[in-house]
Design a protein around this motif. Sequence first.
Motif, PDB file in Angstrom:
ATOM      1  N   UNK A  50       0.897  -1.332   0.088  1.00 20.76           N
ATOM      2  CA  UNK A  50       0.366   0.036  -0.093  1.00 20.76           C
ATOM      3  C   UNK A  50       0.665   1.265  -0.252  1.00 20.76           C
ATOM      4  N   UNK A  51       0.391   2.678  -0.421  1.00 16.35           N
ATOM      5  CA  UNK A  51       0.496   3.456  -0.011  1.00 16.35           C
ATOM      6  C   UNK A  51       0.500   3.982   1.100  1.00 16.35           C
ATOM      7  N   UNK A  52       2.471   5.148   1.156  1.00 17.87           N
ATOM      8  CA  UNK A  52       2.538   5.277   2.757  1.00 17.87           C
ATOM      9  C   UNK A  52       1.593   6.599   3.300  1.00 17.87           C
ATOM     10  N   UNK A  53       0.288   6.537   1.945  1.00 19.89           N
ATOM     11  CA  UNK A  53      -0.436   7.561   1.678  1.00 19.89           C
ATOM     12  C   UNK A  53      -1.788   6.956   2.909  1.00 19.89           C
ATOM     13  N   UNK A  54      -2.468   6.232   2.479  1.00 16.12           N
ATOM     14  CA  UNK A  54      -2.827   4.465   2.957  1.00 16.12           C
ATOM     15  C   UNK A  54      -2.949   4.482   4.508  1.00 16.12           C
ATOM     16  N   UNK A  55      -1.168   3.892   4.249  1.00 15.53           N
ATOM     17  CA  UNK A  55      -1.508   3.902   5.901  1.00 15.53           C
ATOM     18  C   UNK A  55      -1.065   5.315   6.791  1.00 15.53           C
ATOM     19  N   UNK A  56      -0.996   5.742   6.145  1.00 12.86           N
ATOM     20  CA  UNK A  56      -1.192   6.827   7.138  1.00 12.86           C
ATOM     21  C   UNK A  56      -2.254   6.760   7.672  1.00 12.86           C
ATOM     22  N   UNK A  57      -3.787   7.550   6.373  1.00 16.27           N
ATOM     23  CA  UNK A  57      -4.681   7.302   7.499  1.00 16.27           C
ATOM     24  C   UNK A  57      -5.681   6.875   7.489  1.00 16.27           C
ATOM     25  N   UNK A  58      -5.021   5.210   7.853  1.00 15.49           N
ATOM     26  CA  UNK A  58      -5.697   4.103   8.773  1.00 15.49           C
ATOM     27  C   UNK A  58      -5.479   4.225   9.826  1.00 15.49           C
ATOM     28  N   UNK A  59      -4.085   4.101  10.440  1.00 15.80           N
ATOM     29  CA  UNK A  59      -3.944   5.334  11.018  1.00 15.80           C
ATOM     30  C   UNK A  59      -4.401   5.775  12.168  1.00 15.80           C
ATOM     31  N   UNK A  60      -5.102   6.965  11.092  1.00 19.42           N
ATOM     32  CA  UNK A  60      -4.950   8.377  11.518  1.00 19.42           C
ATOM     33  C   UNK A  60      -6.460   8.437  11.957  1.00 19.42           C
ATOM     34  N   UNK A  61      -7.491   6.460  11.605  1.00 26.71           N
ATOM     35  CA  UNK A  61      -8.619   6.708  10.952  1.00 26.71           C
ATOM     36  C   UNK A  61      -8.181   5.803  12.804  1.00 26.71           C
ATOM     37  N   UNK A  62      -7.830   5.033  13.141  1.00 23.39           N
ATOM     38  CA  UNK A  62      -7.537   3.644  14.252  1.00 23.39           C
ATOM     39  C   UNK A  62      -8.659   4.076  15.370  1.00 23.39           C
ATOM     40  N   UNK A  63      -8.103   5.535  15.718  1.00 25.85           N
ATOM     41  CA  UNK A  63      -8.601   5.593  17.310  1.00 25.85           C
ATOM     42  C   UNK A  63     -10.159   5.548  17.128  1.00 25.85           C
ATOM     43  N   UNK A  64     -10.654   6.490  16.361  1.00 24.88           N
ATOM     44  CA  UNK A  64     -12.104   6.598  16.303  1.00 24.88           C
ATOM     45  C   UNK A  64     -12.862   5.390  15.941  1.00 24.88           C
ATOM     46  N   UNK A  65     -12.571   4.649  14.984  1.00 24.90           N
ATOM     47  CA  UNK A  65     -13.120   3.258  14.682  1.00 24.90           C
ATOM     48  C   UNK A  65     -13.213   2.798  16.289  1.00 24.90           C
ATOM     49  N   UNK A  66     -11.857   2.417  16.803  1.00 20.41           N
ATOM     50  CA  UNK A  66     -11.985   1.249  17.630  1.00 20.41           C
ATOM     51  C   UNK A  66     -12.818   1.813  19.075  1.00 20.41           C
ATOM     52  N   UNK A  67     -12.826   3.252  19.398  1.00 18.92           N
ATOM     53  CA  UNK A  67     -13.514   4.292  21.022  1.00 18.92           C
ATOM     54  C   UNK A  67     -12.140   3.975  21.652  1.00 18.92           C
ATOM     55  N   UNK A  68     -10.763   4.080  21.070  1.00 19.53           N
ATOM     56  CA  UNK A  68     -10.089   4.502  21.906  1.00 19.53           C
ATOM     57  C   UNK A  68      -9.736   6.606  21.841  1.00 19.53           C
ATOM     58  N   UNK A  69     -10.468   7.415  20.867  1.00 19.75           N
ATOM     59  CA  UNK A  69      -9.715   8.906  20.785  1.00 19.75           C
ATOM     60  C   UNK A  69      -9.436   9.245  21.823  1.00 19.75           C
ATOM     61  N   UNK A  70     -10.369   9.179  22.441  1.00 16.85           N
ATOM     62  CA  UNK A  70     -10.484  10.054  23.793  1.00 16.85           C
ATOM     63  C   UNK A  70      -9.003   9.779  25.187  1.00 16.85           C
ATOM     64  N   UNK A  71      -8.805   8.580  24.441  1.00 19.25           N
ATOM     65  CA  UNK A  71      -7.284   8.422  26.154  1.00 19.25           C
ATOM     66  C   UNK A  71      -5.773   9.026  24.908  1.00 19.25           C
ATOM     67  N   UNK A  72      -6.357   9.405  22.876  1.00 14.49           N
ATOM     68  CA  UNK A  72      -5.050   9.582  22.196  1.00 14.49           C
ATOM     69  C   UNK A  72      -4.646  11.165  22.144  1.00 14.49           C
ATOM     70  N   UNK A  73      -3.267  11.391  22.807  1.00 17.21           N
ATOM     71  CA  UNK A  73      -3.302  13.171  22.603  1.00 17.21           C
ATOM     72  C   UNK A  73      -2.043  13.462  21.606  1.00 17.21           C
ATOM     73  N   UNK A  74      -2.657  13.936  20.529  1.00 15.24           N
ATOM     74  CA  UNK A  74      -1.317  14.154  19.450  1.00 15.24           C
ATOM     75  C   UNK A  74      -0.646  15.080  19.468  1.00 15.24           C
ATOM     76  N   UNK A  75       0.207  15.508  18.904  1.00 14.95           N
ATOM     77  CA  UNK A  75       0.109  17.160  19.027  1.00 14.95           C
ATOM     78  C   UNK A  75       1.156  17.540  19.992  1.00 14.95           C
TER      79      UNK A  75
END
Length: 532
Positions: free
Chosen positions: A201-226
């Motif tokens: 896969x392209x790096x673009x698709x892999x990056x998109x996957x990991x960026x979407x992962x927290x919300x997809x599995x319900x862990x976004x509230x615990x992830x603090x980026x930036x």
Amino acid sequence: MPHRRPSQYSSSEVSHQHPEISGVRTTNTVVVGNGPAALCLSYLLHGNIPFYDPVTHGPHPDPVLHKKLSKTLGKPLFYALDTPQQSERLTDHFPASNLSYSTQALPLNALLDTLQRPNADTELGEVKGRLRWEKWPQKSVEHMVLGSAPDAGGQWTEDPVSTNWDIGTLSYSEMFSLPGYTFPEHYRRLHKKLPPELVRPTRRDVSSYYAAYPRAVGIASAVYSNVYVKRISRNQGGFTVQVQRRKTGEIFVVLCRHLVLASGIFSYTIPPPPIFLPLLQRPKMQRSHTDGSSGGHNTVLVIGSGFTAADVILSTPPNKRIIHIYKWNPDRPSPLKGCHPQAYPEYAEIYRRMKLGTLGTSTQNPRSPHTEHPGSAPVMRDWETTYQGFPNAQVIAVSGDGKIKLLTIDEEVIEREITELKYCVGRRGSLGYLSTDLRKEVGALDVAWVSADTLRRRVETGVEVVPGVFVIGSLTGDSLVRYVAGACTYAAGKILKESEDRKALAAQHAGAAATATGKSPGSETPGSCVIS
């Protein structure tokens, strides 16, 4: 040395210790880094429990491993990995097994890889994992994932050397999946179809996957980026973590009982040496690739012999000239040498050009300038006229007008004019955010920089390298995403067990106190914050 861990922090005590900090938070566990390993651990700490599953797709194809794991049927996999010794007993037969187990990865990481993707290296088709996941909310552990990358995914979301986001990754798509939401699921959401087998896969698709992962599995509230983790030190109850938001500069403190190091070994690019300062100080030298409109006078100098240098070459517009300086040592060849022409044609072509450079020519056996592979950026380049390789050459002089002098392996001094520099000799991680004492505890003797070898010996005897501190991800020495789950599963099990033991002890003490005083169990002292 054991560390005393009291059950409470006084909020007034915290204010006294950090008068300049407006925000103080408490949590059970802090995970430093927001890459794939940190996301996998967060999924586990949210109460997602793995079980060995010999029913859905049948027993694991390794009969010895199946027999060992059958003793824990119906119990979370954590119980089978309760100690380093138990983990070792599960994997001690791997070297003699007929199945293909990695001899380079930690056995613990190879174990979880084979449970998620049995025979992944030898079989095509649907991945028939031997893990079953159950959601047990009562087993969740409060935690915070803190990462400097702008989005979840760590280095996958960053591009420090301005490469093409449509270049194919080294691993196939099946190897990027994390539990709960797989890469093929995400690919189907993006492209309305499943990815082909054995596609990079392209790096673009892999990056998109990991960026979407927290919300997809319900862990976004615990992830603090930036956010930057500025400093971590021990306190009587665990650890004090000082954090700064990248955008606002706001500083806050987190008090936690467990610390997980997941900041990786690729966080920082190695900077160019001082000889290149005249180039770096020119505005043009600080830009990414241009459109190449200046023709033959638009020349990029690429220094490096690995995949990053190759990606820069692949990303350079075809009408730009490339001067490539690289190390060449037959005893320690470039990693590009291992790229098969059919699986990795673009990297194999660059390696061929590098090899030709050692023969004093780049024009032997000319091939088509167009090399393409599904999932990779096409290479439309006339190599004979736009690429010049100099193995083991040295840059001996640099001027601000873009002129450089090279000393070749034939001891010839030649002059070239360049408009852009790409210095790609490697990336390193850093544990500079740990206090001096804590850094010495975990075994990082260097002031800041760490590599795959820095903590390897420590984690070989246990992922919990010192009391309360766990190491996961590439800091274990295993840099492929497919191997993140092993250390994460072990760390999650230990953190969960310690948390449950502490809750049970607190409940026992509360019951005893209630009996003695006549108060209701569970009452707390005002102004205190309990870390469970």
